[in-house]
Design an enzyme around this catalytic site. Structure first.
Site, short mmCIF file in Angstrom:
data_model
loop_
_atom_site.label_atom_id
_atom_site.label_comp_id
_atom_site.label_asym_id
_atom_site.label_seq_id
_atom_site.Cartn_x
_atom_site.Cartn_y
_atom_site.Cartn_z
N HIS A 127 0.82 -1.22 0.00
CA HIS A 127 0.00 0.00 0.00
C HIS A 127 0.86 1.27 0.00
O HIS A 127 0.49 2.28 0.60
CB HIS A 127 -0.96 0.01 1.19
CG HIS A 127 -1.96 -1.09 1.18
ND1 HIS A 127 -3.14 -1.01 0.47
CD2 HIS A 127 -1.95 -2.31 1.77
CE1 HIS A 127 -3.83 -2.14 0.63
NE2 HIS A 127 -3.12 -2.94 1.41
N ASN A 159 -10.16 -3.09 1.96
CA ASN A 159 -9.88 -2.98 0.53
C ASN A 159 -11.16 -2.63 -0.22
O ASN A 159 -12.25 -2.62 0.37
CB ASN A 159 -9.31 -4.29 -0.02
CG ASN A 159 -7.89 -4.56 0.44
OD1 ASN A 159 -7.13 -3.64 0.68
ND2 ASN A 159 -7.55 -5.82 0.56
#
Length: 520
Positions: free
Chosen positions: A62, A140
């Site tokens: 990320h 997510n």
């Protein structure tokens, strides 16, 4: 004078970090105008030393992301009943307050300057600054994950990343891993469908992915899943659309979010939850704690419980977006963990990586600090700048228990949730893996054009893989759904023939054109 009220032409005088005036920011100090330089160039040495360290290590995953501030407003009910029937968490039960939030959107696999058009899950992490302290909901855009056991997470990320020798992404590595990890087929089906590339952060869904728990005043717990739905609608990109955008702007999602908020077009999401009684649920053909599985809406309805609005951009990208630190273990009273193995593995990993990346005192940074007062006996560590050390000063007590002073325990907690646990310590996979059932069901629920796009993307990605990987993946797809497997198999056969013809044409063209002249 307030900086906002100063005339534009008035400038502050430059200083170094010690507050000393900088009288020349153009030239280092040298012997004569040509040099050499001298060692006592303090301003230069401090400036360049800080510059050498101004980037903190990027996130292991990320790394590429952006963020914004906003608020969450609870609706306080579920299907007309008070939400307190299920949870005592004030962020849901208190409808009189707007809970401040900070959200970070991100891609997963690649580095912090990679394009935002890649086929990759998107992170959807929210920090709620609640009246009981911080709550982090780290999820997510897609509602499931590739694996169910945290022991496999480093292997999965290594396989999906660029080759450690060539440093370019080779999808054969990814499909090599997936071909030996059939629980990933469900996520692969989503990731290579049109759902695999969101058009922007404003137009994508969010999900907590895992089953968590809600706990009420009596200490009773239920399993819960979180889902965010964008009020402005869902939009995704085909591979062709993503390729075109990438050629023009690899920051398109960051730019879209920032500019939308700046012009007052505030993005909104409504929060839905699914609720399930805690337990093994033997009537299901899957384990409800398995992060590779959906709870279907027709079995476990979505209940609308609140809304999030993003209405302010960060003032400083590094201080806020880069240094914000999330953790799946950051829960408040009324919220709890489930027994999901992957969730419990992430709970250690996330906080541990923040200490490595930002530092031992990362929670003292303004973006991570709770609005609730912090009083703790923890002390020291690099960059410790807190002022509130509990009751250290009078008397000097930095431990507990003590009869002379210091901190005391909170004697008014809610009723503790005490799930019953019994069993042998084992190294085994779950009993109801069912790796193919929901992957096939997801395929069948896609529209015709979505199926076409999924097959095209898979064939393109698999066409460069060695045959044994292709064969293993085809076998897996057949077990998901016969039509699914046959279409991938037929597509790969056509792709092989087409590639052979293209190679022959390319060789023939090169022979006819000859070699270009050397311009040097």
């Amino acid at each position: 004078m307030d900086n906002k009220n100063k005339p534009n032409h008035v400038k502050e005088k430059m200083t170094n970090q010690q507050g000393h005036p900088v009288t020349d920011n153009q030239n280092v100090r040298t012997v004569g105008d040509r040099g050499p330089t001298t060692l006592e160039n303090y301003d230069f040495l401090e400036k360049i030393s800080h510059f050498d360290r101004e980037k903190i290590p990027e996130r292991i995953v990320h790394a590429r992301g952006t963020g914004a501030h906003g608020y969450f407003q609870s609706y306080g009910t579920i299907n007309g009943e008070p939400i307190s029937k299920y949870t005592r968490a004030k962020v849901f039960t208190n409808t009189e307050v707007q809970t401040p939030v900070f959200i970070r959107f991100s891609t997963v696999v690649h580095g912090k300057h990679s394009p935002e058009t890649l086929r990759d899950p998107r992170g959807f992490a929210i920090k709620f600054y609640t009246e009981d302290g911080n709550w982090d909901l780290v999820g997510n855009n897609l509602k499931i994950f590739f694996i169910r056991d945290p022991l496999k997470f480093p292997d999965m990320i290594h396989a999906f990343r660029p080759d450690p020798v060539t440093n370019y992404q080779n999808l054969e590595r990814m499909f090599d891993f997936v071909s030996q990890s059939p629980e990933a087929l469900h996520m692969i089906t989503f990731a290579f469908s049109p759902w695999g590339i969101p058009a922007s952060y404003r137009h994508m869904q969010g999900s907590g992915v895992h089953a968590y728990k809600w706990v009420n005043e009596e200490g009773k717990g239920v399993l819960v899943k979180y889902h965010w739905e964008p009020v402005q609608g869902i939009k995704n990109l085909t591979q062709e659309e993503a390729t075109k955008i990438q050629g023009e702007n690899f920051n398109h999602a960051t730019q879209d979010l920032y500019e939308s908020i700046e012009k007052g077009d505030y993005p909104e999401w409504e929060l839905y939850v699914q609720i399930m009684e805690d337990g093994e649920h033997p009537e299901l053909d899957y384990d409800p704690l398995d992060a590779t599985k959906l709870w279907y809406k027709e079995d476990y309805p979505w209940h609308k419980v609140g809304k999030m609005v993003l209405n302010r951009n960060p003032d400083n990208f590094h201080a806020e977006v880069e240094q914000v630190a999330f953790g799946t273990g950051v829960l408040v009273d009324g919220l709890d963990f489930s027994d999901d193995k992957l969730l419990q593995g992430r709970t250690y990993s996330y906080s541990d990586t923040q200490r490595y990346r930002v530092g031992a005192n990362y929670l003292q940074l303004p973006i991570n600090r709770p609005n609730h007062q912090v009083t703790t006996n923890q002390t020291g560590g690099q960059m410790d700048f807190r002022q509130d050390y509990g009751d250290f000063k009078n008397p000097h007590v930095d431990y507990e228990p003590s009869i002379t002073g210091g901190l005391d325990e909170d004697k008014n907690p809610g009723v503790e949730h005490e799930p019953y646990v019994e069993g042998n310590l084992q190294r085994k996979t779950i009993s109801r893996e069912n790796n193919y059932g929901q992957a096939g069901e997801t395929y069948r629920r896609l529209s015709d054009w979505e199926k076409d796009d999924l097959i095209k993307n898979l064939v393109s990605a698999l066409s460069d893989c060695r045959k044994e990987i292709q064969d293993q993946m085809i076998e897996h797809f057949y077990q998901c759904d016969k039509d699914y497997g046959k279409r991938v198999e037929d597509g790969l056969k056509m792709s092989i023939e087409s590639n052979k013809e293209m190679m022959e044409d390319a060789v023939r063209d090169a022979e006819e054109m000859g070699h270009p002249s050397d311009p040097y």
